[in-house]
Write an enzyme that holds these catalytic residues in place. Structure first.
Site, PDB file in Angstrom:
ATOM      1  N   LYS A   1       0.848  -1.190   0.000  1.00 36.39           N
ATOM      2  CA  LYS A   1       0.000   0.000   0.000  1.00 36.39           C
ATOM      3  C   LYS A   1       0.882   1.237   0.000  1.00 36.39           C
ATOM      4  CE  LYS A   1      -3.566  -2.527   2.456  1.00 36.39           C
ATOM      5  NZ  LYS A   1      -4.061  -2.919   3.803  1.00 36.39           N
TER       6      LYS A   1
ATOM      7  N   GLU B   1      -9.997 -11.151   3.058  1.00 34.54           N
ATOM      8  CA  GLU B   1      -9.173 -11.684   4.146  1.00 34.54           C
ATOM      9  C   GLU B   1      -9.536 -10.935   5.421  1.00 34.54           C
ATOM     10  OE1 GLU B   1      -5.013 -11.117   3.302  1.00 34.54           O
ATOM     11  OE2 GLU B   1      -5.145 -12.192   1.411  1.00 34.54           O
TER      12      GLU B   1
ATOM     13  N   ARG C   1      -4.497  -8.091  13.324  1.00 36.33           N
ATOM     14  CA  ARG C   1      -3.465  -7.261  13.953  1.00 36.33           C
ATOM     15  C   ARG C   1      -3.857  -5.789  13.831  1.00 36.33           C
ATOM     16  NH1 ARG C   1      -1.754  -8.312   8.595  1.00 36.33           N
ATOM     17  NH2 ARG C   1      -1.707  -6.366   7.446  1.00 36.33           N
TER      18      ARG C   1
HETATM   19  C1  MV4 Z   1      -8.439 -11.040  -5.756  1.00 36.38           C
HETATM   20  C2  MV4 Z   1      -8.450 -10.147  -6.850  1.00 36.38           C
HETATM   21  C3  MV4 Z   1      -9.413 -10.329  -7.810  1.00 36.38           C
HETATM   22  N1  MV4 Z   1     -10.279 -11.359  -7.719  1.00 36.38           N
HETATM   23  N2  MV4 Z   1      -9.341 -12.039  -5.711  1.00 36.38           N
HETATM   24  C4  MV4 Z   1      -4.585  -9.248  -3.601  1.00 36.38           C
HETATM   25  C5  MV4 Z   1      -4.188  -9.330  -2.179  1.00 36.38           C
HETATM   26  C6  MV4 Z   1      -4.982 -10.428  -1.582  1.00 36.38           C
HETATM   27  N3  MV4 Z   1      -5.507  -9.998  -0.340  1.00 36.38           N
HETATM   28  C7  MV4 Z   1      -6.040 -10.730  -2.558  1.00 36.38           C
HETATM   29  N4  MV4 Z   1      -5.805  -9.923  -3.731  1.00 36.38           N
HETATM   30  C8  MV4 Z   1      -6.640  -9.945  -4.775  1.00 36.38           C
HETATM   31  N5  MV4 Z   1      -7.575 -10.931  -4.760  1.00 36.38           N
HETATM   32  C9  MV4 Z   1     -10.223 -12.183  -6.681  1.00 36.38           C
HETATM   33  N6  MV4 Z   1     -11.083 -13.191  -6.628  1.00 36.38           N
HETATM   34  C10 MV4 Z   1      -7.512  -9.135  -6.868  1.00 36.38           C
HETATM   35  C11 MV4 Z   1      -6.601  -9.036  -5.867  1.00 36.38           C
HETATM   36  C12 MV4 Z   1      -5.640  -7.994  -6.034  1.00 36.38           C
HETATM   37  C13 MV4 Z   1      -5.594  -6.900  -5.231  1.00 36.38           C
HETATM   38  C14 MV4 Z   1      -6.455  -6.773  -4.161  1.00 36.38           C
HETATM   39  C15 MV4 Z   1      -6.384  -5.679  -3.362  1.00 36.38           C
HETATM   40  C16 MV4 Z   1      -5.460  -4.693  -3.614  1.00 36.38           C
HETATM   41  C17 MV4 Z   1      -4.563  -4.799  -4.656  1.00 36.38           C
HETATM   42  C18 MV4 Z   1      -4.636  -5.906  -5.479  1.00 36.38           C
HETATM   43  C19 MV4 Z   1      -3.758  -5.989  -6.530  1.00 36.38           C
HETATM   44  C20 MV4 Z   1      -3.809  -7.059  -7.321  1.00 36.38           C
HETATM   45  C21 MV4 Z   1      -4.729  -8.065  -7.065  1.00 36.38           C
END
Ligand code: MV4
Length: 451
Positions: free
Chosen positions: A237, A288, A292
């Protein structure tokens, strides 16, 4: 209430925790590696214990060394901060056995949320919306291909032991499936020692909006509104803000209720964050839960005017929280100032800070452990300060941030200040028109002459 808290962390968060402890009349113990001997957390704590060489595995990640420091100093609680041991269930368990309070949820809660398939199953059972996908772990390539066809491409493969973007692979069409599957499995095995993989529909260009929650030991869980963390690069971030420019009253009510359900379903104790993906139609999905305190907690503190570390310590000591949720009263933005060169692919830039002038003034907060003469060690993460501005509106907040960035002077190392200056001018950022793909196309431009 606790009488002495050992802070199993370093940098700005260690200092942040010490400040609140002082205000609460709680004694503090710092632990430090030899690389951090000159750090402010060492100076400002009541006691400090050296726990080893620079390498994290031999210092801040070493459970025996942290426990030895607890033993020597007779601390009655441990604050893990973020990173390091903050989401280590074995560590939380050992603290329980040892009779020292781990300031955070139980080992069982950490474990449940740390295993992403279990977390998702728990959320489905609680009625929290999740992204359509595989029913638990995917057995093999054949089962995966069959499932992916039903879900519809693109899909995303995720390691059940992953999180925060580690161990993820996007598959755009069936012919890529096997290749991505193999890479995901190998990566998961190497990084987490657990190669369990699950699969989801890939949500295109989502926003990352997370809800701050807090639960007490008496069964109450409330939310403290959201943060928008869509401005990220390689899952790091860069900027966070509250409220989200995308949020509406109705959506906040709906997502806030889902976040509370998520926490309540596991009887959550402590401060936590429920992360959601939100698509352009404002459909949201549980992603998720982080068990924390997070780096970006100050934006929430600024918009609801409460000290989250204080609340965290209070619930850990068994105090009750109120039952009312909090809604933002202000707008706050946090820029993470990293020792990195934004003109050079954000390459780390450790070294000696020859001059340091923090931004100051009305509505400006800087959380940092650095000072002129401090050397940024190359061993840990590169964040050297968090610049948080607050104002009545988002527009005013951006203007204040621009003013604050202009007076933030760090010499001797490269920092991400110029990146934030360019971002604050970007029309899409200013209008709130962004998602997690924003950094893929953002261009910082040329360095200013004479800088
Ligand atoms: C995803 C997604 C698109 N579709 N799940 C990235 C971190 C992890 N917490 C899960 N993430 C993602 N999961 C589905 N089904 C896209 C991301 C993702 C993303 C999420 C939040 C912030 C930045 C990101 C950058 C790329 C991908």
């Amino acid at each position: 209430m606790f009488s002495k808290i050992l802070i199993a962390n370093r940098g700005e968060i260690a200092l942040r925790i010490i400040r609140t402890c002082k205000e609460m009349g709680i004694k503090t113990v710092a632990v430090y590696s030899t690389a951090d001997k000159e750090s402010l957390h060492v100076r400002f704590a009541d006691e400090a214990v050296c726990i080893g060489p620079p390498s994290s595995t031999e210092s801040y990640l070493s459970i025996p060394k942290i426990m030895a420091a607890v033993e020597i100093t007779n601390a009655d609680a441990i604050h893990p901060g973020y990173g390091f041991l903050a989401e280590n269930a074995d560590f939380a368990e050992l603290c329980e056995e040892y009779g020292v309070k781990f300031i955070g949820p139980s080992a069982e809660m950490i474990r449940k949320m740390g295993d992403k398939v279990t977390a998702k199953e728990t959320m489905i059972a609680a009625g929290v919306p999740v992204v359509p996908g595989s029913d638990g772990l995917v057995k093999d390539v054949a089962a995966g291909k069959k499932g992916a066809k039903e879900i519809g491409y693109p899909i995303i493969l995720k390691a059940t032991a992953g999180g925060g973007g580690k161990g993820m692979r996007i598959v755009w069409e069936e012919e890529d499936f096997e290749n991505q599957w193999n890479m995901c499995k190998n990566e998961a095995k190497a990084s987490f020692g657990n190669d369990g993989i699950y699969m989801e529909k890939f949500v295109v260009e989502p926003r990352h909006i997370e809800f701050q929650v807090i639960g007490d030991q008496h069964g109450t869980v409330i939310h403290l509104s959201e943060r928008d963390c869509s401005i990220q690069r390689r899952h790091q971030k860069l900027v966070e803000e509250a409220p989200s420019p995308f949020m509406t009253k109705a959506l906040r009510k709906e997502m806030g209720e889902a976040a509370i359900k998520a926490g309540a379903s596991i009887n959550y104790e402590g401060v936590g964050t429920v992360e959601f993906l939100v698509d352009k139609y404002k459909k949201f999905y549980f992603m998720e839960m982080n068990t924390r305190i997070q780096v970006e907690h100050p934006v929430t503190e600024e918009v609801i005017d409460h000290d989250l570390i204080k609340e965290q310590i209070k619930v850990a000591a068994g105090e009750k929280i109120g039952t009312k949720n909090y809604i933002p009263q202000m707008h706050a933005i946090e820029c993470r100032i990293n020792a990195e060169d934004p003109y050079n692919d954000f390459r780390p830039s450790p070294g000696n800070i020859t001059s340091f002038h923090s931004a100051k003034g009305h509505g400006v907060r800087v959380d940092t452990h650095v000072y002129a003469g401090y050397s940024v060690p190359p061993y840990y993460d590169s964040m050297i300060a968090k610049l948080i501005c607050k104002a009545q509106t988002r527009e005013e907040c951006i203007k204040k941030m621009q003013r604050a960035l202009d007076e933030f002077i760090v010499e001797g190392i490269k920092t991400t200040v110029p990146f934030h200056q360019a971002l604050m001018k970007d029309p899409d950022f200013r209008s709130g028109n962004f998602n997690t793909g924003f950094m893929d196309s953002f261009d910082i431009g040329e360095p200013k002459k004479g800088k």
